[in-house]
Design a protein around this motif. Structure first.
Motif, PDB file in Angstrom:
ATOM      1  N   ARG A  80      76.817  55.641 -15.310  1.00 46.84           N
ATOM      2  CA  ARG A  80      75.840  56.714 -15.214  1.00 46.84           C
ATOM      3  C   ARG A  80      75.164  56.871 -16.549  1.00 46.84           C
ATOM      4  O   ARG A  80      75.832  56.989 -17.567  1.00 46.84           O
ATOM      5  N   LYS A 100      62.671  66.094  -9.365  1.00 49.10           N
ATOM      6  CA  LYS A 100      64.032  65.649  -9.644  1.00 49.10           C
ATOM      7  C   LYS A 100      64.420  64.610  -8.606  1.00 49.10           C
ATOM      8  O   LYS A 100      64.575  64.907  -7.433  1.00 49.10           O
ATOM      9  N   LYS A 151      67.132  61.822  -7.206  1.00 49.66           N
ATOM     10  CA  LYS A 151      68.586  61.674  -7.186  1.00 49.66           C
ATOM     11  C   LYS A 151      68.940  60.626  -6.156  1.00 49.66           C
ATOM     12  O   LYS A 151      68.440  60.660  -5.028  1.00 49.66           O
ATOM     13  N   SER A 169      74.889  55.422  -9.049  1.00 52.74           N
ATOM     14  CA  SER A 169      74.172  56.656  -8.730  1.00 52.74           C
ATOM     15  C   SER A 169      73.543  57.229  -9.992  1.00 52.74           C
ATOM     16  O   SER A 169      73.912  56.865 -11.118  1.00 52.74           O
ATOM     17  N   GLU A 174      70.310  60.378 -11.546  1.00 51.18           N
ATOM     18  CA  GLU A 174      69.243  61.347 -11.307  1.00 51.18           C
ATOM     19  C   GLU A 174      68.314  61.373 -12.507  1.00 51.18           C
ATOM     20  O   GLU A 174      68.691  60.963 -13.606  1.00 51.18           O
ATOM     21  N   CYS A 176      62.175  62.432  -4.052  1.00 51.69           N
ATOM     22  CA  CYS A 176      62.406  63.437  -5.094  1.00 51.69           C
ATOM     23  C   CYS A 176      62.220  64.840  -4.544  1.00 51.69           C
ATOM     24  O   CYS A 176      61.600  65.046  -3.499  1.00 51.69           O
TER      25      CYS A 176
END
Length: 294
Positions: A12, A142, A144, A153, A155, A250
């Protein structure tokens, strides 16, 4: 979401990342000629000399092929960046004014959880609100995404303007990324890759189609760079990961008005469009000069 980590670090990544320069860069030509001289000294066998000549031809071909690749990438990148539409130009000018106003004042973040050396979230929110105030349909976006076999994963947050002033073209999506260049910088990158990245603006403002073309160019260059250095390409550098940041699904969020402490002062001389770099001004949210957006 793009901190450059060690290859075995967490998958991440945040969207803020800094580059570490390498002091040891070998000349490919020196390596080739040095190898040939060593081979000639070690053996006088004519068949071995022929082998070295063949390897020299192959290395020369690879050198020219790599040189052509990076030249083509740079030309394609510049061509994509320099093309622009009227709506992109208008939003770019409005964003430039918003940044200039923001940097002309001493802004002190009063968030409940302020970030040391400045708050990027406050900058995004303030720029978004200023664009809304001048009539643009701007929002914080945003993105994600979930992990997959190809990418982890993550964001990411950026700005987006939706424009429907031309009914024939429909809704036009313009992405605003205030920290664009840093998203593609890599530690231990090659000289050719770093030169390509240096062509990028720190603030990107453009249609989603233009951004998609840039992502393709830059991810291809990153893959080539890692291959040349015989290193693993991190999954957060892959094309699918970069697409997910700005081109995936988003959530559009209208920014709330948060208090900021302002200390107004006289505007300072403008910086050149060619020298403006938010990497220097964002960390403390104090601008030494008014800014020009590339």
């Amino acid at each position: 979401m793009a901190f450059e980590m060690a290859r075995m670090g967490p998958t991440r990544r945040s969207s803020d990342e800094f580059v570490q320069s390498s002091d040891e860069e070998a000349s490919f030509a020196d390596m080739v000629f040095g190898f040939m001289e060593e081979g000639q000294n070690l053996s006088g066998n004519s068949s071995n000399s022929d082998n070295y000549d063949d390897e020299d031809d192959e290395n020369s071909y690879n050198f020219e092929e790599n040189k052509a690749f990076w030249k083509e990438q740079e030309q394609t990148l510049q061509g994509t960046l320099y093309r622009t539409s009227s709506i992109e130009t208008k939003i770019r000018q409005a964003t430039k004014e918003a940044l200039r106003e923001f940097c002309a004042a001493d802004n002190q973040c009063l968030c409940s959880r302020p970030v040391a050396k400045g708050c990027r979230n406050c900058l995004k929110r303030e720029v978004c609100n200023r664009l809304i105030n001048v009539g643009y349909n701007c929002a914080l976006c945003k993105s994600k995404w979930k992990s997959s076999p190809d990418i982890p994963s993550g964001e990411h947050t950026y700005l987006e303007v939706l424009d429907n002033s031309n009914p024939k073209k429909g809704v036009v999506r313009v992405v605003i990324e205030l920290n664009f260049r840093a998203e593609f910088e890599m530690a231990r990158a090659s000289e050719e890759y770093n030169q390509l990245i240096s062509r990028l603006p720190e603030v990107f403002i453009g249609k989603s189609e233009r951004l998609g073309a840039l992502i393709k160019i830059l991810c291809s260059a990153a893959k080539k760079c890692m291959k040349e250095k015989k290193m693993h390409l991190g999954p957060w550098r892959k094309h699918k990961y970069m697409q997910a940041k700005w081109l995936g699904t988003c959530e559009r969020i209208k920014p709330t008005t948060m208090p900021l402490a302002f200390s107004y002062r006289q505007p300072k001389p403008k910086a050149s469009m060619l020298t403006f770099d938010l990497l220097e001004s964002l960390p403390g949210l104090h601008c030494s000069t008014a800014v020009e957006v590339v």
